[in-house]
Each structure stands twice: as structure tokens, then as C-alpha cells.
Design a protein around this motif. Structure first.
Motif, PDB file in Angstrom:
ATOM      1  N   VAL A 159       1.060  -0.867   0.081  1.00 28.02           N
ATOM      2  CA  VAL A 159      -0.018   0.372  -0.252  1.00 28.02           C
ATOM      3  C   VAL A 159       0.456   1.168  -0.230  1.00 28.02           C
ATOM      4  CG1 VAL A 159      -2.153  -1.127   1.170  1.00 28.02           C
ATOM      5  CG2 VAL A 159      -0.005  -0.346   2.379  1.00 28.02           C
ATOM      6  N   CYS A 160      -0.105   2.108  -0.048  1.00 31.37           N
ATOM      7  CA  CYS A 160       1.007   3.709  -0.633  1.00 31.37           C
ATOM      8  C   CYS A 160       1.662   3.770   0.740  1.00 31.37           C
ATOM      9  CB  CYS A 160      -0.244   4.913  -1.488  1.00 31.37           C
ATOM     10  SG  CYS A 160       0.741   5.583  -0.921  1.00 31.37           S
ATOM     11  N   PRO A 161       2.532   4.198   0.808  1.00 28.32           N
ATOM     12  CA  PRO A 161       3.085   4.923   2.780  1.00 28.32           C
ATOM     13  C   PRO A 161       2.766   6.137   3.026  1.00 28.32           C
ATOM     14  CG  PRO A 161       5.127   5.132   0.490  1.00 28.32           C
ATOM     15  CD  PRO A 161       3.419   4.440   0.153  1.00 28.32           C
ATOM     16  N   LYS A 162       2.366   6.441   2.174  1.00 28.37           N
ATOM     17  CA  LYS A 162       1.916   7.948   2.190  1.00 28.37           C
ATOM     18  C   LYS A 162       0.122   8.238   2.429  1.00 28.37           C
ATOM     19  CE  LYS A 162       0.732  13.391   1.474  1.00 28.37           C
ATOM     20  NZ  LYS A 162       1.357  13.766  -0.183  1.00 28.37           N
ATOM     21  N   CYS A 163      -1.221   7.779   1.376  1.00 36.37           N
ATOM     22  CA  CYS A 163      -2.078   7.729   1.512  1.00 36.37           C
ATOM     23  C   CYS A 163      -3.197   5.936   2.010  1.00 36.37           C
ATOM     24  CB  CYS A 163      -2.805   8.608   0.182  1.00 36.37           C
ATOM     25  SG  CYS A 163      -3.097   7.062  -1.216  1.00 36.37           S
ATOM     26  N   ASP A 164      -1.939   5.251   1.734  1.00 37.06           N
ATOM     27  CA  ASP A 164      -2.329   3.843   2.308  1.00 37.06           C
ATOM     28  C   ASP A 164      -3.262   3.207   1.395  1.00 37.06           C
ATOM     29  OD1 ASP A 164      -2.548   2.508   4.714  1.00 37.06           O
ATOM     30  OD2 ASP A 164      -3.945   2.470   5.610  1.00 37.06           O
ATOM     31  N   GLN A 182       6.372   5.673  -7.466  1.00 33.58           N
ATOM     32  CA  GLN A 182       5.398   6.914  -7.287  1.00 33.58           C
ATOM     33  C   GLN A 182       3.713   6.351  -7.154  1.00 33.58           C
ATOM     34  OE1 GLN A 182       5.819  10.006  -9.980  1.00 33.58           O
ATOM     35  NE2 GLN A 182       4.147  11.070  -8.846  1.00 33.58           N
ATOM     36  N   CYS A 183       2.950   6.590  -6.075  1.00 35.24           N
ATOM     37  CA  CYS A 183       1.332   6.132  -6.055  1.00 35.24           C
ATOM     38  C   CYS A 183       1.076   7.491  -6.741  1.00 35.24           C
ATOM     39  CB  CYS A 183       1.075   6.973  -4.486  1.00 35.24           C
ATOM     40  SG  CYS A 183      -0.758   6.571  -4.470  1.00 35.24           S
ATOM     41  N   SER A 184      -0.495   6.720  -7.861  1.00 30.21           N
ATOM     42  CA  SER A 184      -0.010   6.970  -8.916  1.00 30.21           C
ATOM     43  C   SER A 184      -1.893   8.224  -8.886  1.00 30.21           C
ATOM     44  CB  SER A 184      -1.287   5.881  -9.905  1.00 30.21           C
ATOM     45  OG  SER A 184      -2.185   4.856  -9.354  1.00 30.21           O
ATOM     46  N   ARG A 185      -2.271   8.125  -7.186  1.00 29.91           N
ATOM     47  CA  ARG A 185      -3.344   7.799  -6.493  1.00 29.91           C
ATOM     48  C   ARG A 185      -2.951  10.188  -6.097  1.00 29.91           C
ATOM     49  NH1 ARG A 185      -7.808   4.047  -4.829  1.00 29.91           N
ATOM     50  NH2 ARG A 185      -7.112   2.527  -6.035  1.00 29.91           N
ATOM     51  N   CYS A 186      -1.589   9.553  -5.042  1.00 27.01           N
ATOM     52  CA  CYS A 186      -1.819  11.127  -4.110  1.00 27.01           C
ATOM     53  C   CYS A 186       0.317  11.932  -4.988  1.00 27.01           C
ATOM     54  CB  CYS A 186      -1.444  10.001  -2.890  1.00 27.01           C
ATOM     55  SG  CYS A 186      -0.319  10.274  -2.159  1.00 27.01           S
ATOM     56  N   LYS A 187       0.474  10.878  -6.280  1.00 22.11           N
ATOM     57  CA  LYS A 187       1.607  11.110  -6.174  1.00 22.11           C
ATOM     58  C   LYS A 187       3.398  11.239  -5.206  1.00 22.11           C
ATOM     59  CE  LYS A 187      -0.360  11.791 -10.024  1.00 22.11           C
ATOM     60  NZ  LYS A 187      -0.893  10.685 -11.004  1.00 22.11           N
TER      61      LYS A 187
HETATM   62 ZN   LIG Z   1      -0.859   7.793  -2.418  1.00 22.63          ZN
END
Ligand SMILES: [Zn+2]
Length: 213
Positions: free
Chosen positions: A189-194, A206-211
Motif C-alpha cells: 500500500v502507498c506509504p502516504k495515502c495507504d 510513485q503512487c498514481s493517486r496521491c503522487k
Molecule cells: Zn498514495
């Protein structure tokens, strides 16, 4: 000699782990990470209102009060909904609050292992499928060949029972594969937006949702 480094994490704390607005279940001073001179990392809950949790290999969280962790340990502060906050321990020593380089590097490794496990299971399922088919046929064949030798009822029972028997011997691995795939959604999972990351996201770090990257 190196000194002990302490990091307080929470809504009122400063540092690399920045708690976004709205994370209401995170306390003012929620948890503390201590890095000892010998390189050991200790996580401690600071009597927070909603608890401190760590994620295990299956992707599930368990509550902890004080525990030795590693830089790769994923920690959740507060509730498991949008009011909680999840981060990787290493982020306390990140270059900047918005740098997720280390996390994506770890995610790449995790994804590699994850795909390996999935492929391994798929291969076993395919192989067992073939064995089941072949041995089923081996059981059915004599019944066919003997033809009139066996009465139709016995033949029917043998043909019906053969796949069940074989299925029992080569236990279906599908549930296990599903469990492995499900684990991916919890761990990669994304380390920022989970939110769950795709293979593309992990490859491109790179997370394609929160970048986050
Ligand atoms: Zn993210």
C-alpha cells in the motif's frame, strides 16, 4: 559514541512524520520511537487514547505498548479507519516529510516476494490440476474398459467418486492463493495515502493517486 535518538510522533509533535488534518484518533503525543546507539529501534505507545499498532506479515495490525521494531515496521496510530494514521518507522529519519524513497524501495522488494509467492502457488495449482485430471482418467478408464464386467451402478459410482477422491488427495489450493493475493492489498500500500498500489506504481516508485514518491 553515538547517542540515543528519540522521536515523538503525534498531532502536536514536530519532525518528519507529519500527521495530516482530520486524523482525529491520533493523540497529541501519541508514540515514541527510540533509536539506540547499537542500532536497535524501540516503539513505545505514550498512553494514547486509541492505541499504537504494528502490521504483521499477513497485513493485519496488532496493538502494542512497547516493542522492539525495525526501520521497516509499519506502524498505525489510532483507529483503522480514515481517522488513523499509518507510516513506516524509517520515516522518522527521512530526508524530508515528503520523501518516500526508502518506503518505495522496501515496497519493491516486498512486491517481488509477493509475486514470487503468487506464481509459486499458481504453478502448484496447475500441476495438481493436471495430476487430478490424469488420475481421474486412470480411475475412469478401467471402468470403461471393463464395460459389461461391472454393473452400471457400480460403474457410475466409481466414475462419480473418482474426482472427489482425487480432489481430496490433491487438496484445492485456491483458497490459499486467494489469501496470498488478499495479503497484497494489505501490505503493498502507498506509504502516504495507504491505498493499494499497482505493480506499475511500485515499479515506477510513485503512487498514481496521491503522487507520493
Ligand atoms: Zn498514495
Amino acid at each position: 559514541m553515538e547517542e540515543v535518538k528519540e522521536f515523538i510522533i503525534g498531532r502536536g509533535a514536530e519532525g518528519m512524520v507529519v500527521i495530516p488534518e482530520g486524523k482525529k484518533s491520533v493523540s497529541h503525543n501519541h508514540a515514541k520511537i527510540t533509536i539506540n546507539p547499537d542500532g536497535t529501534w524501540i516503539l513505545e505507545d505514550l498512553k494514547s487514547a486509541n492505541g499504537t499498532f504494528i502490521r504483521n506479515n499477513n497485513g493485519d495490525f496488532r496493538r502494542v505498548s512497547r516493542l522492539q521494531i525495525t526501520p521497516d515496521t509499519t506502524i498505525r496510530l489510532g483507529t483503522g479507519d480514515t481517522f488513523g494514521f499509518t507510516f513506516m518507522a524509517h520515516h522518522v529519519i527521512a530526508d524530508s516529510p515528503e520523501s518516500y524513497e526508502y518506503e518505495f524501495r522496501q515496497l519493491s522488494k516486498a512486491m517481488e516476494l509477493q509475486l514470487e509467492a503468487e506464481h509459486e502457488k499458481e504453478k502448484v495449482i496447475e500441476r495438481n490440476g493436471w495430476i487430478a485430471k490424469c488420475s481421474g482418467l486412470l480411475l475412469v478408464l478401467p471402468c470403461m474398459l471393463l464395460g459389461g464386467g461391472i454393473d452400471p451402478t457400480t460403474r457410475y459410482i466409481l466414475i462419480a467418486v473418482a474426482p472427489v477422491l482425487v480432489g481430496f488427495i490433491f487438496k484445492n489450493d485456491m483458497p490459499r492463493l486467494k489469501a496470498i493475493r488478499k495479503r497484497r492489498e494489505k501490505v503493498i500500500v502507498c506509504p502516504k495515502c495507504d491505498r493499494p498500489l499497482s505493480e506499475f506504481d511500485v515499479t515506477h516508485k510513485q503512487c498514481s493517486r496521491c503522487k507520493a514518491h
